[in-house]
Design a protein around this motif. Structure first.
Motif, PDB file in Angstrom:
ATOM      1  N   SER A 236       2.772   1.704  -3.237  1.00 44.10           N
ATOM      2  CA  SER A 236       1.925   1.222  -4.464  1.00 44.10           C
ATOM      3  C   SER A 236       2.181   2.029  -5.786  1.00 44.10           C
ATOM      4  O   SER A 236       2.185   1.529  -6.958  1.00 44.10           O
ATOM      5  N   GLU A 237       2.277   3.283  -5.577  1.00 42.98           N
ATOM      6  CA  GLU A 237       2.742   4.157  -6.661  1.00 42.98           C
ATOM      7  C   GLU A 237       3.905   3.800  -7.304  1.00 42.98           C
ATOM      8  O   GLU A 237       4.012   3.867  -8.720  1.00 42.98           O
ATOM      9  N   ARG A 238       5.063   3.471  -6.505  1.00 47.55           N
ATOM     10  CA  ARG A 238       6.280   3.285  -7.268  1.00 47.55           C
ATOM     11  C   ARG A 238       6.432   2.091  -7.612  1.00 47.55           C
ATOM     12  O   ARG A 238       7.184   1.725  -8.672  1.00 47.55           O
ATOM     13  N   LEU A 239       5.620   1.283  -6.890  1.00 48.38           N
ATOM     14  CA  LEU A 239       5.797  -0.159  -7.550  1.00 48.38           C
ATOM     15  C   LEU A 239       5.034  -0.210  -9.198  1.00 48.38           C
ATOM     16  O   LEU A 239       5.461  -1.219  -9.739  1.00 48.38           O
ATOM     17  N   LYS A 240       4.168   0.365  -9.361  1.00 47.33           N
ATOM     18  CA  LYS A 240       3.721   0.492 -10.650  1.00 47.33           C
ATOM     19  C   LYS A 240       4.788   0.724 -11.586  1.00 47.33           C
ATOM     20  O   LYS A 240       4.751   0.102 -12.840  1.00 47.33           O
ATOM     21  N   LYS A 241       5.739   1.465 -11.397  1.00 45.71           N
ATOM     22  CA  LYS A 241       6.806   1.834 -12.467  1.00 45.71           C
ATOM     23  C   LYS A 241       7.853   0.423 -12.543  1.00 45.71           C
ATOM     24  O   LYS A 241       8.438   0.654 -13.583  1.00 45.71           O
TER      25      LYS A 241
ATOM     26  N   ARG B  45       6.801  -2.980 -12.053  1.00 45.62           N
ATOM     27  CA  ARG B  45       6.053  -3.828 -12.192  1.00 45.62           C
ATOM     28  C   ARG B  45       6.404  -5.065 -12.709  1.00 45.62           C
ATOM     29  O   ARG B  45       6.298  -6.349 -12.509  1.00 45.62           O
ATOM     30  N   GLU B  46       7.104  -4.696 -13.985  1.00 46.12           N
ATOM     31  CA  GLU B  46       7.559  -5.559 -15.032  1.00 46.12           C
ATOM     32  C   GLU B  46       8.868  -6.191 -14.159  1.00 46.12           C
ATOM     33  O   GLU B  46       9.305  -7.650 -14.920  1.00 46.12           O
TER      34      GLU B  46
ATOM     35  N   GLU C  83       0.693  -1.126  -0.109  1.00 49.41           N
ATOM     36  CA  GLU C  83       0.280  -0.025   0.065  1.00 49.41           C
ATOM     37  C   GLU C  83       0.844   1.423   0.062  1.00 49.41           C
ATOM     38  O   GLU C  83       0.615   2.169  -1.043  1.00 49.41           O
TER      39      GLU C  83
END
Length: 369
Positions: free
Chosen positions: A333-338, A340-341, A330
């Motif tokens: 979350s925003e940084r993990l989107k960058k 994710r791959e 949580e």
């Protein structure tokens, strides 16, 4: 979970890539230095009496260059002044050009049970470029003397004129010699070292070539049965370095000797890099610490994430929550989107995918912001 590190700053000659605290012209001080290290340990013993240590690591420099009896003296002092766990891992670094049967027998007798051998490359011309004092024949003799012992071998990649075939030859030499553990490090040309000139002249492999060498090395190591448990470290099952794992799991550690670093009770401190100053401090019954800082909550969190994500296992989400509160997924979350791959979640662990471990620094930077 805690470890002891002892720095031996002497060597026969300085390697072209070395920026560690090491002195090729001061071997005559080895006996006095060993005595001072023992004295420093005695001085620290009271404050660490409640600690139990799982590992003792003697690094350098070149610990095997000094008289083996000085090493035995240091190990005996560590066992006297500190509580080492039963079966504690006790490691010494060795250069193949400074090894003898008598030295190894003395090391084993005093309790050393793990050896870290600096092969670096099995190509003699590359060893010469690095300024190493040994050749392949010296390594093979060293490995023969260590037959039946638990030993690790250091391998370097990204060397001048190094081909994938050279790296595979080095890895196979280490593996077939009986190494239980292989550390594979990229050459890092530091400013101020002789090899930095080669870097400036474009004579070293570029980033893509180095990444290809790493991938080639990883593949061969895995084929030979070595499990990658950290970006640069590979081991047969059950032979992972406990001392290194302590660092990556952010355990505590105490260092002795010139330039040795420590982290106890979230206080990080480092001894002087100056040999004369070290002698002066210890003989005056003072500590040789020249820098000290308290690691704050934010620093602890960042270190925990960074160190855990260097390992193949990755970071325990449950452990993160227990240590720092809240939900990691949580909060980030925003940084993990960058990224994710590049990441994967396996049960309680978030890890960088195997194929991206070599570039883990950039992934971690994106996570930490």
């Amino acid at each position: 979970m805690a470890g002891i590190y002892i720095h031996i700053p002497f060597c026969k000659s300085k390697c072209s890539y070395c920026d560690f605290a090491s002195f090729p012209d001061k071997l005559c001080f080895a006996e006095s230095y060993a005595a001072c290290v023992c004295r420093e340990m005695s001085k620290r013993s009271k404050e660490l009496e409640n600690y139990s240590f799982q590992s003792l690591y003697i690094g350098g420099g070149t610990p095997s260059v000094i008289d083996e009896n000085y090493i035995a003296l240091i190990v005996a002092a560590a066992c006297k002044y500190f509580k080492l766990e039963k079966g504690a891992e006790i490691t010494i670094e060795m250069n193949p050009g400074t090894v003898s049967k008598n030295k190894i027998e003395t090391y084993l007798k005093c309790g050393i049970n793990r050896f870290s051998v600096g092969l670096q490359t099995a190509v003699d011309s590359q060893l010469a470029d690095l300024g190493r004092i040994h050749n392949l024949k010296d390594f093979l003799l060293c490995a023969k003397l260590l037959k039946g012992c638990n030993f690790s071998v250091d391998v370097m990649f990204g060397l001048k004129n190094q081909t994938p075939e050279d790296l595979i030859k080095t890895i196979e030499t280490a593996a077939y010699s009986g190494a239980k553990h292989i550390s594979m490090y990229a050459l890092t040309p530091e400013d101020g070292t002789p090899i930095y000139t080669d870097y400036l002249n474009g004579e070293l492999p570029d980033g893509d070539e180095t990444a290809d060498l790493y991938a080639c090395g990883v593949k061969r190591l895995e084929e030979l049965g070595y499990n990658r448990y950290e970006v640069s470290n590979f081991a047969k099952k059950g032979y992972e370095s406990r001392h290194n794992l302590n660092y990556w799991r952010r355990g505590e550690y105490i260092g002795f000797g010139v330039a040795a670093s420590s982290c106890i009770n979230d206080v990080r401190f480092t001894n002087t890099y100056d040999l004369d100053e070290y002698f002066k401090c210890i003989l005056s019954d003072n500590f040789a610490v020249v820098s000290s800082e308290k690691v704050d909550e934010e620093g602890r969190e960042e270190e925990f994430i960074m160190l855990a994500l260097r390992t193949s296992r990755g970071m325990s989400l449950g452990e993160y929550s227990a240590l720092f509160g809240g939900d990691f997924l949580e909060k980030y979350s925003e940084r993990l989107k960058k990224v994710r791959e590049y990441i994967v979640i396996n049960g309680d662990f978030l890890a960088i995918k195997d194929e991206y471990l070599f570039v883990q620094n950039s992934v971690i930077v994106d996570i930490l912001g």
